[in-house]
Write an enzyme that holds these catalytic residues in place. Structure first.
Site, mmCIF file in Angstrom:
data_model
loop_
_atom_site.group_PDB
_atom_site.id
_atom_site.type_symbol
_atom_site.label_atom_id
_atom_site.label_comp_id
_atom_site.label_asym_id
_atom_site.label_seq_id
_atom_site.Cartn_x
_atom_site.Cartn_y
_atom_site.Cartn_z
ATOM 1 C CB SER A 119 6.190 66.534 53.781
ATOM 2 O OG SER A 119 5.074 66.051 54.444
ATOM 3 C CD GLU A 174 8.577 60.983 54.678
ATOM 4 O OE1 GLU A 174 8.269 60.986 55.807
ATOM 5 O OE2 GLU A 174 8.050 61.839 53.842
ATOM 6 C CG HIS A 204 7.394 64.136 58.244
ATOM 7 N ND1 HIS A 204 7.367 63.298 57.257
ATOM 8 C CD2 HIS A 204 6.787 65.561 58.184
ATOM 9 C CE1 HIS A 204 6.639 63.950 56.427
ATOM 10 N NE2 HIS A 204 6.308 65.169 56.764
#
Length: 312
Positions: free
Chosen positions: A109, A211, A281
């Protein structure tokens, strides 16, 4: 690209918060989760700091990173969580110190910022995978996620072909063909945030993984198009699109599906591309050794890690 030393039971993990803070009760659970993996834990100063939506001012977070890399008693470094704020760190990081003291570094992330720095400027493998306070403390961590994590950071044999977890959609081919290259990438928002800076991603001859989370479709379209216009998609040897979660619509009556945006934008690069990758995630995720070599086989819709990111 240098491999890092594999972790072994009894090794010590340095726990840091380069982005947002974890609640103290989650921090305690995170320490217990790492201990359950067989490691000792040293909690960094940044884990006890809070500064708005960040875990302390960037100076404290950068100092914590330096301290953990410079400490010979620390064998690996886990980021307690992602969140926000890592974008403030690049100017403060001493890459000379980091590069000379490379070791297992884990996160995803917002941690994409540090992955890109360490991969491209430190020239060593890092690990895109579950984090202690957001993933390891969940019941769902045991099994698929835990097994893939330990395989990636403790075993000097390649991970091999990635298989879906129960209930996950299979990998699908968006653009056919085969590709091989070192893995690079992570969270698309952070990759785009570094465009035009000294830490901009270099995708040439690499397999690009992407992502994201909590983004409306028009922003996903815009970011993918930015990467296309910047030549980052065409420069890659291949592309794997992972978990895009909590996708929203600006106007539900005038929109596209996510797959349609992939077809309209990513496919234009003409590179072998897979969708539904098991990273990001989502409910569960694999741990990917960034910097290690992997192979895309469009005919079989497979993604195979052919090189380990660690040495014994």
């Amino acid at each position: 690209m240098r491999k890092v030393k594999a972790l072994h039971p009894g090794d010590t993990i340095g726990l840091i918060a380069p982005s947002s803070p974890a609640p103290l009760d989650d921090l305690e659970k995170a320490v217990a989760a790492i201990t359950d993996l067989g490691f000792n834990v040293k909690v960094g100063a940044s884990c006890y700091e809070s500064y708005g939506y960040m875990a302390g001012p960037e100076e404290i977070r950068a100092q914590d990173i330096h301290a953990m890399f410079n400490d010979p008693k620390i064998n690996g470094i886990f980021c307690v969580r992602g969140g926000d704020g890592a974008i403030r760190l690049p100017r403060l990081i001493d890459m000379g110190l980091i590069s000379k003291n490379n070791k297992v570094f884990l996160g995803y992330s917002d941690i994409t910022i540090l992955h890109l720095m360490f991969n491209l400027h430190g020239q060593f493998c890092t690990f895109h995978g579950p984090m202690p306070s957001t993933d390891m403390i969940k019941d769902s961590f045991h099994g698929y996620e835990k097994d893939h994590l330990l395989k990636a950071i403790c075993d000097d044999e390649p991970i091999g072909e990635l298989k879906p977890y129960d209930g996950a959609p299979p990998l699908q081919t968006l653009v056919g063909g085969t590709a091989e290259g070192k893995i690079i990438g992570g969270n698309m928002s952070l990759i785009c945030a570094l465009m035009g800076t000294p830490w901009e991603i270099d995708t040439k001859d690499r397999i690009l993984i992407l992502e994201d989370i909590d983004e409306p479709l028009y922003k996903i379209d815009r970011m993918l198009t930015q990467l296309l216009l910047g030549g980052k998609l065409e420069a890659a040897s291949g592309i794997v699109l992972g978990q895009f979660t909590n996708v929203t619509h600006k106007d539900p009556e005038r929109t596209f599906t996510l797959d349609k945006i992939f077809e309209d934008v990513v496919a234009k690069a003409g590179k072998p591309t897979l969708i539904n990758g098991y990273f990001g995630h989502g409910e569960k995720k694999v741990t990917l050794p960034l910097g290690a070599r992997a192979v895309i086989d469009g005919a079989n819709s497979s993604f195979t890690i052919v090189e380990s990111g660690v040495v014994g």
